[in-house]
Write a protein that holds these residues in place. Structure first.
Motif, PDB file in Angstrom:
ATOM      1  N   CYS A  53      80.235  36.461  13.361  1.00  0.00           N
ATOM      2  CA  CYS A  53      79.350  37.553  12.973  1.00  0.00           C
ATOM      3  C   CYS A  53      80.002  38.899  13.241  1.00  0.00           C
ATOM      4  CB  CYS A  53      78.022  37.454  13.724  1.00  0.00           C
ATOM      5  SG  CYS A  53      76.981  36.074  13.208  1.00  0.00           S
ATOM      6  N   GLN A  74      70.878  40.180   6.206  1.00  0.00           N
ATOM      7  CA  GLN A  74      71.128  39.271   5.091  1.00  0.00           C
ATOM      8  C   GLN A  74      70.293  39.687   3.885  1.00  0.00           C
ATOM      9  OE1 GLN A  74      73.356  36.557   4.716  1.00  0.00           O
ATOM     10  NE2 GLN A  74      74.132  37.695   6.493  1.00  0.00           N
ATOM     11  N   ARG A 102      67.014  36.100   3.740  1.00  0.00           N
ATOM     12  CA  ARG A 102      66.962  36.684   5.079  1.00  0.00           C
ATOM     13  C   ARG A 102      65.897  36.014   5.945  1.00  0.00           C
ATOM     14  NH1 ARG A 102      64.966  42.058   4.460  1.00  0.00           N
ATOM     15  NH2 ARG A 102      67.074  42.715   3.875  1.00  0.00           N
ATOM     16  N   TRP A 142      67.139  32.746   7.280  1.00  0.00           N
ATOM     17  CA  TRP A 142      68.095  32.962   8.369  1.00  0.00           C
ATOM     18  C   TRP A 142      67.357  33.333   9.662  1.00  0.00           C
ATOM     19  CZ3 TRP A 142      73.244  32.293   9.059  1.00  0.00           C
ATOM     20  CH2 TRP A 142      74.029  32.060   7.934  1.00  0.00           C
TER      21      TRP A 142
END
Length: 497
Positions: free
Chosen positions: A272, A330, A334, A337
């Motif tokens: 990340c 995202q 999203r 996630w």
């Protein structure tokens, strides 16, 4: 959504997060070392001396600034009622720190709000807020430095904050140093206000130690190094690392040298971070600072065999920041996630911390504190001495003068360690004749001279057993107590001659 000054979502998130975490006050989980700092603060209140035993000066606490803050809370709220206000204060400061951090790495107010709450309920954040240590104040000061000093460019912040940060903990030189390196590399210039602030911070801390205590570094550092220092071969160092590293990066302390959760989280954090810094945004400056600091702090402390988990709370959180940013930003799926992150990691971590806090709070507050309360009632002469380890709950609640095995609160035992490290405990007992001994083991066992000495000069006053404190009218709590029993069995001895 563009960032606006009128958005109140992050502020609401701070309030909700603080209120939510106050539920953990019900667990009574307070770190042992917090009571050392609070006793030092009360010693200052009673004797006008920063010490632990009457008018003897000693830097028994790792933090000077927090001693003074604790002193003020004792002064305002009284010794009987200062703990809860101080814990709430710590929680508020830490959560404001996460607000400032969110301003540095996110733009969307909703993202900031979610970030503040999710990072605030991770195990290290709960412990920073509620366990009574100095890290709530420290995190707040560090984020003020980053936000107002390096983001807003306030020159007075660059000068003053390093002083306050260093005065809170001397090991923050790592944090301040990483900021300097990243700033010079990033901006190709030196901020002389910051250099002056760093020098002033070192000088103020060292000067205070020297002129007040007659030492350059805190006694706690000297004592731990003296007792715990050992020589390791290369292979022993490798084995030590393998056994230890899994306890720190993954927020979940488990025994053994293989922790798949830790490895997965560590890899995801790195991926990340790499993904975010490749986007070439201005926030990369702060991402590099917090990520490099997280790695540097953990590597330095693990290399020094520092196993106390509070050293790793702030790095654990900062290394996890890229994960939260990655998920929140995202553009495709999203919600999926975010849901996966919450369900698979955030909630399990919080559930683990809840169980851990309830069980450990029982072992500390309902068990270890009981020993101090018993002694407080049994021994009215508070000038009597007790030899024990550790120097938190029992000395605080008993009010007795204290010799601890490590020498954090009493320097004389360090002399015994230097003379004869193997036999320093029995030599201290013989030379100083403390009225009480609190030991993990049965001092009468064996036929050697030590056992005979204890049998002749001390009698067993009371046994304290963890198993006697694992019961509750609430069956759920009782199951948690038995699932994770916390504490150590003790034998309390009293001198008979």
């Amino acid at each position: 959504m563009a960032e606006t000054n009128t958005s109140k979502f992050p502020i609401y998130a701070v309030i909700v997060t603080v209120v939510f975490k106050l539920l953990f006050l019900l667990t009574h989980y307070i770190q042992e070392d917090a009571f050392i700092t609070w006793r030092v603060a009360q010693n200052l209140l009673d004797y006008g001396v920063i010490g632990f035993n009457g008018d003897t000066k000693i830097s028994a606490s790792t933090t000077h600034l927090y001693v003074f803050v604790s002193y003020l809370f004792n002064l305002v709220f009284g010794k009987e009622h200062f703990i809860e206000p101080l814990l709430i204060f710590n929680s508020i400061l830490f959560t404001i720190g996460t607000l400032l951090l969110s301003h540095l790495v996110l733009k969307n107010p909703w993202h900031k709000a979610i970030f503040i709450f999710l990072i605030g309920i991770l195990p290290p954040a709960i412990k920073i807020s509620i366990l009574g240590m100095e890290y709530g104040i420290l995190f707040f000061l560090e984020m003020i430095l980053l936000y107002y000093g390096f983001h807003k460019g306030k020159k007075w912040v660059l000068t003053l904050l390093p002083v306050l940060i260093m005065f809170t903990r001397i090991d923050t030189v790592i944090f301040l140093g990483i900021i300097f390196l990243v700033d010079v590399f990033w901006n190709r210039k030196i901020r002389w206000n910051y250099i002056f602030g760093g020098i002033l911070g070192v000088l103020c801390t060292v000067a205070f130690n020297w002129f007040y205590f007659g030492e350059l570094v805190n006694n706690t550092i000297t004592a731990k190094k003296l007792l715990y220092e050992q020589s390791f071969t290369f292979q022993q160092n490798v084995n030590y690392f393998l056994v230890s590293f899994g306890n720190f990066w993954g927020m979940l302390k488990v025994p053994g040298n293989f922790n798949p959760v830790t490895i997965i989280v560590l890899i995801f954090e790195l991926l990340c971070f790499i993904y975010l810094v490749r986007q070439r945004q201005n926030r990369n400056y702060f991402l590099w600072i917090i990520f490099m600091f997280g790695w540097a702090k953990q590597i330095v402390f693990i290399s020094q065999k520092s196993l106390f988990d509070w050293y790793y709370w702030v790095p654990q959180l900062l290394l996890f920041v890229p994960v939260l940013i990655f998920v929140l930003e995202q553009k495709v799926k999203r919600n999926l996630w975010l849901s996966l992150l919450i369900v698979l990691y955030i909630l399990p971590m919080m559930a683990f911390q809840t169980i851990h806090s309830i069980a450990t709070g029982n072992g500390e507050w309902n068990y270890r504190r009981t020993i101090g309360l018993f002694l407080n009632t049994y021994e009215k002469d508070k000038n009597q001495w007790i030899l024990l380890e550790p120097a938190g709950y029992v000395p605080y609640f008993s009010g007795l003068k204290t010799i601890d095995e490590v020498g954090l609160v009493d320097k004389q035992i360090q002399g015994e360690i230097k003379k004869d490290k193997k036999n320093y405990w029995i030599n201290t007992v013989k030379n100083r004749k403390p009225k009480y001994l609190l030991s993990y083991k049965n001092l009468y066992e064996g036929t050697n001279a030590e056992a005979l000495y204890y049998q002749s000069h001390y009698k067993l006053l009371k046994e304290f057993r963890v198993k006697d404190h694992l019961n509750s009218d609430n069956k759920i709590l009782e199951k948690i107590y038995h699932l994770k029993p916390s504490g150590t069995d003790y034998n309390l001895y009293i001198r008979i001659d």
